[in-house]
Design a protein around this motif. Structure first.
Motif, PDB file in Angstrom:
ATOM      1  N   ARG A 139      30.206  36.029  37.644  1.00  0.00           N
ATOM      2  CA  ARG A 139      30.658  35.961  39.038  1.00  0.00           C
ATOM      3  C   ARG A 139      31.801  34.966  39.254  1.00  0.00           C
ATOM      4  O   ARG A 139      32.207  34.729  40.405  1.00  0.00           O
ATOM      5  CB  ARG A 139      29.483  35.570  39.936  1.00  0.00           C
ATOM      6  CG  ARG A 139      28.405  36.620  39.980  1.00  0.00           C
ATOM      7  CD  ARG A 139      28.365  37.308  41.308  1.00  0.00           C
ATOM      8  NE  ARG A 139      27.183  38.167  41.389  1.00  0.00           N
ATOM      9  CZ  ARG A 139      26.965  39.007  42.381  1.00  0.00           C
ATOM     10  NH1 ARG A 139      27.841  39.105  43.363  1.00  0.00           N
ATOM     11  NH2 ARG A 139      25.888  39.749  42.395  1.00  0.00           N
ATOM     12  N   PRO A 162      36.204  36.364  40.484  1.00  0.00           N
ATOM     13  CA  PRO A 162      37.117  36.175  41.625  1.00  0.00           C
ATOM     14  C   PRO A 162      37.826  34.822  41.609  1.00  0.00           C
ATOM     15  O   PRO A 162      38.999  34.731  41.996  1.00  0.00           O
ATOM     16  CB  PRO A 162      36.179  36.281  42.844  1.00  0.00           C
ATOM     17  CG  PRO A 162      35.021  37.094  42.369  1.00  0.00           C
ATOM     18  CD  PRO A 162      34.833  36.708  40.924  1.00  0.00           C
ATOM     19  N   PHE A 206      38.604  33.081  38.855  1.00  0.00           N
ATOM     20  CA  PHE A 206      39.649  33.229  37.843  1.00  0.00           C
ATOM     21  C   PHE A 206      40.839  34.007  38.402  1.00  0.00           C
ATOM     22  O   PHE A 206      41.999  33.648  38.173  1.00  0.00           O
ATOM     23  CB  PHE A 206      39.108  33.952  36.602  1.00  0.00           C
ATOM     24  CG  PHE A 206      38.403  33.064  35.621  1.00  0.00           C
ATOM     25  CD1 PHE A 206      39.085  32.057  34.953  1.00  0.00           C
ATOM     26  CD2 PHE A 206      37.062  33.239  35.340  1.00  0.00           C
ATOM     27  CE1 PHE A 206      38.437  31.241  34.031  1.00  0.00           C
ATOM     28  CE2 PHE A 206      36.408  32.417  34.427  1.00  0.00           C
ATOM     29  CZ  PHE A 206      37.101  31.418  33.772  1.00  0.00           C
ATOM     30  N   ARG A 233      39.972  43.163  44.686  1.00  0.00           N
ATOM     31  CA  ARG A 233      38.527  43.040  44.557  1.00  0.00           C
ATOM     32  C   ARG A 233      37.843  44.258  43.920  1.00  0.00           C
ATOM     33  O   ARG A 233      36.903  44.072  43.124  1.00  0.00           O
ATOM     34  CB  ARG A 233      37.900  42.706  45.916  1.00  0.00           C
ATOM     35  CG  ARG A 233      36.546  42.016  45.821  1.00  0.00           C
ATOM     36  CD  ARG A 233      36.100  41.383  47.122  1.00  0.00           C
ATOM     37  NE  ARG A 233      36.975  40.314  47.571  1.00  0.00           N
ATOM     38  CZ  ARG A 233      36.787  39.026  47.240  1.00  0.00           C
ATOM     39  NH1 ARG A 233      35.799  38.670  46.472  1.00  0.00           N
ATOM     40  NH2 ARG A 233      37.618  38.114  47.707  1.00  0.00           N
ATOM     41  N   TRP A 238      38.059  43.742  40.306  1.00  0.00           N
ATOM     42  CA  TRP A 238      37.203  42.635  39.876  1.00  0.00           C
ATOM     43  C   TRP A 238      35.757  43.099  39.742  1.00  0.00           C
ATOM     44  O   TRP A 238      35.061  42.731  38.796  1.00  0.00           O
ATOM     45  CB  TRP A 238      37.250  41.463  40.862  1.00  0.00           C
ATOM     46  CG  TRP A 238      38.634  40.985  41.194  1.00  0.00           C
ATOM     47  CD1 TRP A 238      39.801  41.311  40.560  1.00  0.00           C
ATOM     48  CD2 TRP A 238      38.992  40.099  42.251  1.00  0.00           C
ATOM     49  NE1 TRP A 238      40.852  40.680  41.152  1.00  0.00           N
ATOM     50  CE2 TRP A 238      40.402  39.933  42.191  1.00  0.00           C
ATOM     51  CE3 TRP A 238      38.272  39.419  43.240  1.00  0.00           C
ATOM     52  CZ2 TRP A 238      41.087  39.118  43.095  1.00  0.00           C
ATOM     53  CZ3 TRP A 238      38.946  38.607  44.130  1.00  0.00           C
ATOM     54  CH2 TRP A 238      40.350  38.465  44.067  1.00  0.00           C
TER      55      TRP A 238
END
Lengths: 172, 172
Positions: B89, B92, B94, B123, B126
DNA sequence: TAAAACCAGTTGCATTTAGCAAGCAGTTGA
DNA sequence: TCAACTGCTTGCTAAATGCAACTGGTTTTA
């Protein structure tokens, strides 16, 4: 002045600027707490930063373009620290770090209510907040019709503080 | 074992786990480079991590739930390090750090092409990538119809490397 | 007008962490 | 049998962190 880099990786370079235990704390307090003077940063510090560490970080962050330092016209000894565009653009990183911390670490309600609002507001709220920070720190013109994200975050925080204080007193 | 915290602020608590110059580098190499063994992390390190620092970080990250360590059945001395849901998790964070670094710091093209793809994908990408990491590290079931984000990031990186190598040779 | 409080830091010193180079015992494949 | 490889460890020096007291100056207050 550290002009030699370990690598050209964006993650690494970001860590070379922000990868220590205090730099982001100082920027957070300027950004979310609107603390602009040395003593404000020192005495209201939730984490209890030492004065020499604070002095060193402010100096380094100014050198690296994350902050600016100006004389306060109202007081010959006062200095005003301001965010730059570079540090204002850390808002999405703060938001993601706050969301991650809230999910996995033992955060307190008082100190995480703002992270919660920032997470729930998503990128549109972050953009509004960054624009407000530009008004506050870069003397950008302000849109008078926009409600202030800064005020909303602050109000939410103070409400939680007041609620918890009332609950604590009622329990006595 | 550091069980006392400076404050309950989510930013602070996140920094207490990740706020140093190597922890995120190690996780980055496991996550984006799929390096699962000690020597792989040591010898392919772009930033040249020292073996004692690497050993210390791996130990700390395992203690704090960011990594797991298993014996490799194929070799009695080998250990396999894997991400956990907690470190997966971080994607995001990174991604936002990569985007910020790319905008403001002197990144190299080779080492920032993956950050660029991650930024452009947003997103949804991701989320896909995190799901793939779960397959790779948490033995989650894999959806065979999904194209691999990991492979796309790797292919883009190798393409830039090859292109730059060809250009360098042509210039000789 | 003199004392008190406030201003941004410094200084000295002890402790902790980072970093380098070399080495280690056990395992594996040729 | 031997070289290469495995995940580390050790000894050492350098740098960063942290605490407490202090500085020279400014502003406010009694």
């Amino acid at each position: 002045m550290e002009e030699v880099h370990r690598s050209g990786c964006p993650i690494n370079l970001t860590l070379e600027v922000l990868g220590d235990r205090w730099s982001l704390i100082v920027i957070r307090d300027i950004m979310f707490g609107n603390r602009r003077h040395f003593r404000e940063l020192l005495q209201n510090s939730e984490e209890g930063i030492a004065s020499n560490i604070l002095a060193d970080r402010l100096k380094r962050l100014v050198e690296r373009g994350m902050l600016t330092r100006e004389d306060d016209p109202s007081h010959k000894q006062k200095a005003i620290y301001s965010l730059t565009e570079m540090s204002i653009r850390l808002v999405p990183i703060f938001a993601e770090m706050g969301a991650w911390g809230r999910r996995f670490l033992p955060v307190s309600e008082e100190l995480s209510i703002r992270a919660q609002l920032l997470e729930e507001g998503g990128r549109p709220l972050w953009e509004d907040f960054m624009q407000e920070l530009r008004v506050l720190h870069l003397h950008a013109p302000r849109d008078p019709d926009k409600p202030s994200v800064f005020d909303r975050l602050r109000a939410a925080y103070l409400e939680v503080v007041a609620r918890n204080r009332a609950a604590a007193e009622a329990a006595e």
